[in-house]
Write a protein that holds these residues in place. Sequence first.
Motif, PDB file in Angstrom:
ATOM      1  N   ARG A 173       0.825  -1.214   0.000  1.00  3.36           N
ATOM      2  CA  ARG A 173       0.000   0.000   0.000  1.00  3.36           C
ATOM      3  C   ARG A 173       0.855   1.257   0.000  1.00  3.36           C
ATOM      4  N   ALA A 174       2.002   1.200   0.667  1.00  4.53           N
ATOM      5  CA  ALA A 174       2.917   2.339   0.579  1.00  4.53           C
ATOM      6  C   ALA A 174       3.455   2.475  -0.843  1.00  4.53           C
ATOM      7  N   PHE A 175       3.601   1.341  -1.524  1.00  9.52           N
ATOM      8  CA  PHE A 175       4.018   1.372  -2.924  1.00  9.52           C
ATOM      9  C   PHE A 175       2.903   1.943  -3.800  1.00  9.52           C
ATOM     10  N   GLY A 176       1.646   1.693  -3.400  1.00 13.65           N
ATOM     11  CA  GLY A 176       0.548   2.335  -4.111  1.00 13.65           C
ATOM     12  C   GLY A 176      -0.508   1.428  -4.700  1.00 13.65           C
ATOM     13  N   THR A 177      -0.623   0.176  -4.228  1.00 14.57           N
ATOM     14  CA  THR A 177      -1.615  -0.719  -4.821  1.00 14.57           C
ATOM     15  C   THR A 177      -2.295  -1.572  -3.763  1.00 14.57           C
ATOM     16  N   ALA A 427     -12.687   0.717   4.454  1.00 13.33           N
ATOM     17  CA  ALA A 427     -12.275   2.119   4.586  1.00 13.33           C
ATOM     18  C   ALA A 427     -11.686   2.374   5.967  1.00 13.33           C
ATOM     19  N   ALA A 428     -12.236   1.717   6.994  1.00 10.04           N
ATOM     20  CA  ALA A 428     -11.735   1.914   8.357  1.00 10.04           C
ATOM     21  C   ALA A 428     -10.284   1.449   8.474  1.00 10.04           C
ATOM     22  N   PHE A 429      -9.953   0.333   7.839  1.00 11.17           N
ATOM     23  CA  PHE A 429      -8.576  -0.157   7.898  1.00 11.17           C
ATOM     24  C   PHE A 429      -7.632   0.807   7.191  1.00 11.17           C
ATOM     25  N   LEU A 430      -8.014   1.273   6.020  1.00 11.54           N
ATOM     26  CA  LEU A 430      -7.152   2.216   5.292  1.00 11.54           C
ATOM     27  C   LEU A 430      -7.023   3.537   6.044  1.00 11.54           C
ATOM     28  N   ASP A 431      -8.102   3.978   6.680  1.00 12.62           N
ATOM     29  CA  ASP A 431      -8.024   5.196   7.495  1.00 12.62           C
ATOM     30  C   ASP A 431      -7.004   5.028   8.615  1.00 12.62           C
ATOM     31  N   PHE A 437       0.635   6.044   9.631  1.00 10.89           N
ATOM     32  CA  PHE A 437       1.858   6.098   8.823  1.00 10.89           C
ATOM     33  C   PHE A 437       1.954   7.331   7.928  1.00 10.89           C
ATOM     34  N   GLU A 438       0.932   8.152   7.914  1.00  9.39           N
ATOM     35  CA  GLU A 438       0.967   9.444   7.235  1.00  9.39           C
ATOM     36  C   GLU A 438       1.303   9.319   5.746  1.00  9.39           C
ATOM     37  N   PHE A 439       0.556   8.447   5.073  1.00 11.47           N
ATOM     38  CA  PHE A 439       0.639   8.408   3.610  1.00 11.47           C
ATOM     39  C   PHE A 439      -0.770   8.147   3.089  1.00 11.47           C
ATOM     40  N   SER A 440      -0.978   8.426   1.819  1.00 10.21           N
ATOM     41  CA  SER A 440      -2.292   8.224   1.217  1.00 10.21           C
ATOM     42  C   SER A 440      -2.409   6.792   0.699  1.00 10.21           C
ATOM     43  N   ALA A 441      -3.222   6.001   1.366  1.00 14.73           N
ATOM     44  CA  ALA A 441      -3.399   4.609   0.959  1.00 14.73           C
ATOM     45  C   ALA A 441      -4.273   4.532  -0.288  1.00 14.73           C
ATOM     46  N   PRO A 442      -3.972   3.636  -1.209  1.00 12.87           N
ATOM     47  CA  PRO A 442      -4.821   3.482  -2.396  1.00 12.87           C
ATOM     48  C   PRO A 442      -6.225   3.041  -1.987  1.00 12.87           C
ATOM     49  N   ARG A 443      -7.224   3.569  -2.643  1.00 17.36           N
ATOM     50  CA  ARG A 443      -8.609   3.297  -2.253  1.00 17.36           C
ATOM     51  C   ARG A 443      -9.334   2.387  -3.255  1.00 17.36           C
ATOM     52  N   SER A 444      -8.854   2.287  -4.473  1.00 15.31           N
ATOM     53  CA  SER A 444      -9.540   1.431  -5.436  1.00 15.31           C
ATOM     54  C   SER A 444      -9.244  -0.032  -5.128  1.00 15.31           C
ATOM     55  N   HIS A 445     -10.212  -0.897  -5.399  1.00 22.58           N
ATOM     56  CA  HIS A 445     -10.036  -2.319  -5.143  1.00 22.58           C
ATOM     57  C   HIS A 445      -8.923  -2.884  -6.031  1.00 22.58           C
ATOM     58  N   GLY A 446      -8.193  -3.826  -5.470  1.00 19.90           N
ATOM     59  CA  GLY A 446      -7.116  -4.458  -6.212  1.00 19.90           C
ATOM     60  C   GLY A 446      -7.568  -5.755  -6.871  1.00 19.90           C
ATOM     61  N   TYR A 447      -6.611  -6.530  -7.330  1.00 17.52           N
ATOM     62  CA  TYR A 447      -6.887  -7.792  -8.009  1.00 17.52           C
ATOM     63  C   TYR A 447      -6.912  -8.938  -7.007  1.00 17.52           C
ATOM     64  N   ASN A 448      -7.927  -9.810  -7.105  1.00 12.86           N
ATOM     65  CA  ASN A 448      -7.883 -11.095  -6.416  1.00 12.86           C
ATOM     66  C   ASN A 448      -7.115 -12.081  -7.291  1.00 12.86           C
ATOM     67  N   VAL A 449      -7.116 -13.356  -6.950  1.00 12.33           N
ATOM     68  CA  VAL A 449      -6.322 -14.325  -7.708  1.00 12.33           C
ATOM     69  C   VAL A 449      -6.787 -14.417  -9.158  1.00 12.33           C
ATOM     70  N   VAL A 450      -8.086 -14.589  -9.366  1.00 11.50           N
ATOM     71  CA  VAL A 450      -8.589 -14.715 -10.742  1.00 11.50           C
ATOM     72  C   VAL A 450      -8.299 -13.453 -11.538  1.00 11.50           C
ATOM     73  N   LYS A 451      -8.536 -12.283 -10.941  1.00  9.36           N
ATOM     74  CA  LYS A 451      -8.286 -11.030 -11.646  1.00  9.36           C
ATOM     75  C   LYS A 451      -6.791 -10.809 -11.889  1.00  9.36           C
ATOM     76  N   SER A 570      13.430   4.384   3.621  1.00  6.29           N
ATOM     77  CA  SER A 570      12.823   4.256   4.957  1.00  6.29           C
ATOM     78  C   SER A 570      11.488   4.985   5.036  1.00  6.29           C
ATOM     79  N   VAL A 571      10.636   4.744   4.047  1.00  4.54           N
ATOM     80  CA  VAL A 571       9.324   5.392   3.954  1.00  4.54           C
ATOM     81  C   VAL A 571       8.258   4.302   3.797  1.00  4.54           C
ATOM     82  N   PRO A 572       7.204   4.322   4.580  1.00  9.18           N
ATOM     83  CA  PRO A 572       6.910   5.247   5.678  1.00  9.18           C
ATOM     84  C   PRO A 572       7.490   4.796   7.016  1.00  9.18           C
ATOM     85  N   VAL A 573       8.254   3.694   7.016  1.00  3.44           N
ATOM     86  CA  VAL A 573       8.850   3.186   8.251  1.00  3.44           C
ATOM     87  C   VAL A 573      10.292   2.769   7.959  1.00  3.44           C
ATOM     88  N   PRO A 574      11.147   2.684   8.970  1.00  2.00           N
ATOM     89  CA  PRO A 574      12.496   2.147   8.772  1.00  2.00           C
ATOM     90  C   PRO A 574      12.421   0.620   8.710  1.00  2.00           C
TER      91      PRO A 574
END
Length: 777
Positions: A173-177, A427-431, A437-451, A570-574
Motif C-alpha cells: 500500500r505504501a508502494f501504491g496498490t 475504509a476503516a482499515f485504510l483510514d 503512517f501518514e501516507f495516502s493509501a490506495p482506495r480502489s479495489h485491487g486484483y484477487n487471484v482470478v483477476k 525508509s518510507v513510511p517506516v524504517p
Amino acid sequence: MKTPVDRFRFRPYKKPAAGWGALRSVAHAWLDSRQPFKNLRAMLQTNQNGGFDCPGCAWGEAPKEGHIRFCENGAKAVNWEASGRGVDREFFARHSLKDLLAEDDYWLEYQGRLTEPMLYDGEGAHYQPISWDEAFALIASHLKALETPDQAAFYTSGRASNEAAFLYQLFARAFGTNNLPDCSNMCHEASGVALKQSIGTGKGTVTYEDFEKAEAIFVIGQNPGTNHPRMLEPLSDAVERGAQVVVLNPLRERGLERFQAPQDPVQMLTGGEMALNTAYLRPSLGGDMAAIRGIAKFLFQWQDEAEQGESTGPLDLEFIHEHCVGFEDYRAQVAATSWDEIQSFSGLEKDEIERAAHIYCRSNATIICWAMGVTQHRHSVATIQEITNLQLLRGQVGRPGAGLCPVRGHSNVQGDRTMGIDECPSAAFLDALEHRFEFSAPRSHGYNVVKTIEAMLAEKVKVFIGLGGNFAQATPDSARTHGALRNCDLTVQISTKLNRSHLVTGKKALILPCLGRSDIDQQHSGPQAVTVEDSFSMVHASYGQLKPLSPEMRSEPAIIAGIAQAALGSVPVPWVELTEDYRRIRELIAEVIPGFENFEEKLQAPGGFYLQNPAGKRQWHTANEKANFYSHSLPAPLPQEVLAKIGKRGARNADLVLQTLRSHDQYNTTVYGLNDRYRGVKGERHVLFAHLEDIHRLGFADRQKVDIVSLWSDDVERRVAGFTLIAFDIPKGQAAAYYPEANPLVPLESYGIDSFTPTSKYIAIRLEPNSAPERIV
C-alpha cells in the motif's frame, strides 16, 4: 536423486482412521527427514506453549496442557519442512529449468530446502546464485520502472506469519496498490463474503470450548480425517458424551466414519474404534444448499403446527424479533420452494432430510462446520447464507456450544486477512493506516487471484511477488495461468522448498529462500517469535526450534523489509530496523488493528489470546446493525453454460461432474507421498474415482486409462491425459480426482458469484480414450 516410488495399487481401506496406520505413516516421514532425532524433539514442541505452530492446518488447540498436539499430517508437515536435504547452486548447476519442469511436484519438493538466493536471467538454461543485496536491487529496479503501482501483484500464502503479513500489506500500500491476491481467494473467500453480509464478520463465531458444549455438530463438505485430523478428537469426544454428529458429504470419508484415537492406549492395544457420526447424508455435488433448505422447510412446518396447537415450536422467535431482519421474506422463499426441487437439487430423499431436521430441532446448542466442499461452487455465498439462516432460525449464534464454523485451511490464512491481506480492504482499515503512517493509501479495489491471472494474461501486471505458496499449481486453468506468469517481466518467489512456481517464470525470476515455522529465527535482538491466528480466532506466539540448514536463509519479515527498503527507502517506516526485533512490528499492529491493544502482554498467556468475535456476543457489525436473513432461489444442478459447445466440435452433455480433492498424503499443493491410505490408493495420483455403473455406461472398464476433458463455453480445450479409472463408492454421475493434477480442467471464468473462488468442486467433464504415452516409473 530420485524419490521413493511405489507401484500403483488400489485396495479399499478397511481399518479405522488414525490409530496404528497414522503412527506408521508418521514414523516413515520422521525417518525419511535425514535428521530424525532433531525432528522428533521438534515435533514434541509442535503447538505447545513456547514451541512452534504447526505449519499445516489452522485447527485450534484444546485448552488442556501436557497433550501431544500434532496429528499425522501435522507431523508430516513438520518433517517435510525440516528436511535435512538442501537445494543449492550445485543442484541448479546440475538441473536445467527444462529438466526440472519434466519432474513431478512430489519429486521437486522432495529435493529439500532452498538454501540460497537464485536468479534466472532469462538467457541461460539454469538458475544462477545472486546475493541478497543484488536481488533486492533487481526487484526495486523493476518496481520503480512500472508505469503504475497496479502493474505489480503481491500474492500471499496462508503460511505467512502475522508479522510478515502486516509488513507485506504495508509495503504494497505504501508502494501504491491494493493488488494483494491471497490463498483465501481460492478457499474460504465465500465464507468471508457471506458471513460479513449476514452477521457482520467474516470469521467463525465458535471457540474450541464450544465443541465441548455442543449437543449437535453438523459437518458439511469437509474431510477432517485428511485435512484437519486434530478435529477428529473433539468429534469423538462429542459422540462419546451423547452429542449428535451429522455429516453431509457425497463421499464416505473414513475419518468421519470410524476413528481409533492414537492417544488412547486402550483403543490402540485392543484394536478398539468408534463411529464418528450419528447420521451420514450423501448429497449431490453442490446440493448442500438444497439440503439445508429442506431442514428449514421442516422447521417452518413444525412451527406452523405448533402455533396451531398453541405451543412454542422450534423457532426462536424472540431472538429473531430482537436481532434479525429479512425473516418474513426468507419464510416466503422457503414456502415457495417445492419438495420436488429440494429432493432433485439435493440428491437426497425427503426422509433423509427429515431425520437431519429432527436432530437439528432437538439440539439447543448446534455448531455447523463447513470447508471447501461448500465454498468452491458457483453458489457458495448463497449456500453459506442458507446455513446462517438455519442457525438464525433457532438463535444458534452467540450461544454457548453453538455457532458458525468455517474450518480454514492453511495455518495462518485467517491471520493474514486480519493483518490486511485483502484486495478489498475496508475504509476503516485504510483510514487507520493513513493516520498511523501518514501516507495516502490506495482506495480502489485491487486484483484477487482470478483477476490477477487475467491481468497478467493481458500484460497489465508485469511484476509478480509470491510470499510463500505455489501459485502456478494452486490456481485454476493451469495452462493459462502458466502463460500468465510467463508474460511477467519479473517473478519473485519467497519459498522454503522447490516447486513448480520456480520453474514457470517471468522473463526474469528470483528464488528467495526463507525460514520455515520450525526454524530458529535469529535477528539482531536475539531469537524471534512470530504470531498466528487459528480458525477459532486465537492468536498465539510461535518459536522456531531447529537451526536453519543454511546461513543464507532469511525470515519472511527480513526479506519483505529488504525489498521495501530497496524500493521505498525508509518510507513510511524504517523497514530493516523493524525486523531487528519483531516486537517493533507488533507495536505497529497494536496501533492499527482493533483487538491487538497490549499485544505483547496478551501473548504471555499460555495459548495466547482470543480476538473477540462481535457476532459471538450478538453484536452485528452489518450496515443495519442486525443479523440478516438472505433469501436466494435454489440454483439448478448444472449451469447451462457448461453444457455448451466445446470449440467447434459441437454440443455434448457432460458425462460426469468432477470435484477435485486432496489425497491423505498431501497438504494443499505439497505432496508428501504418492499414497492415499483412506481411499486405498498407493503409488499413483493420476486417478479418476467414478461409480462402476458410470464407467460401464460410458464404455470403459475399471482400471482403464482415459483422458478427462472439461466442458465450458469457450474455445479452449482443457484436457488431462493418462488418468486411471477406479471404481469407487461415489454417487452415480459424480467423479473425483486429485488437486493440483486436475487443476488444468477448471476454467478461469468458472468461479463463485461474489467470491471469485474457482469452482473446483463442480466441473462438468467428458471422458475419452487415453492419448498419453505410458509413464515409466
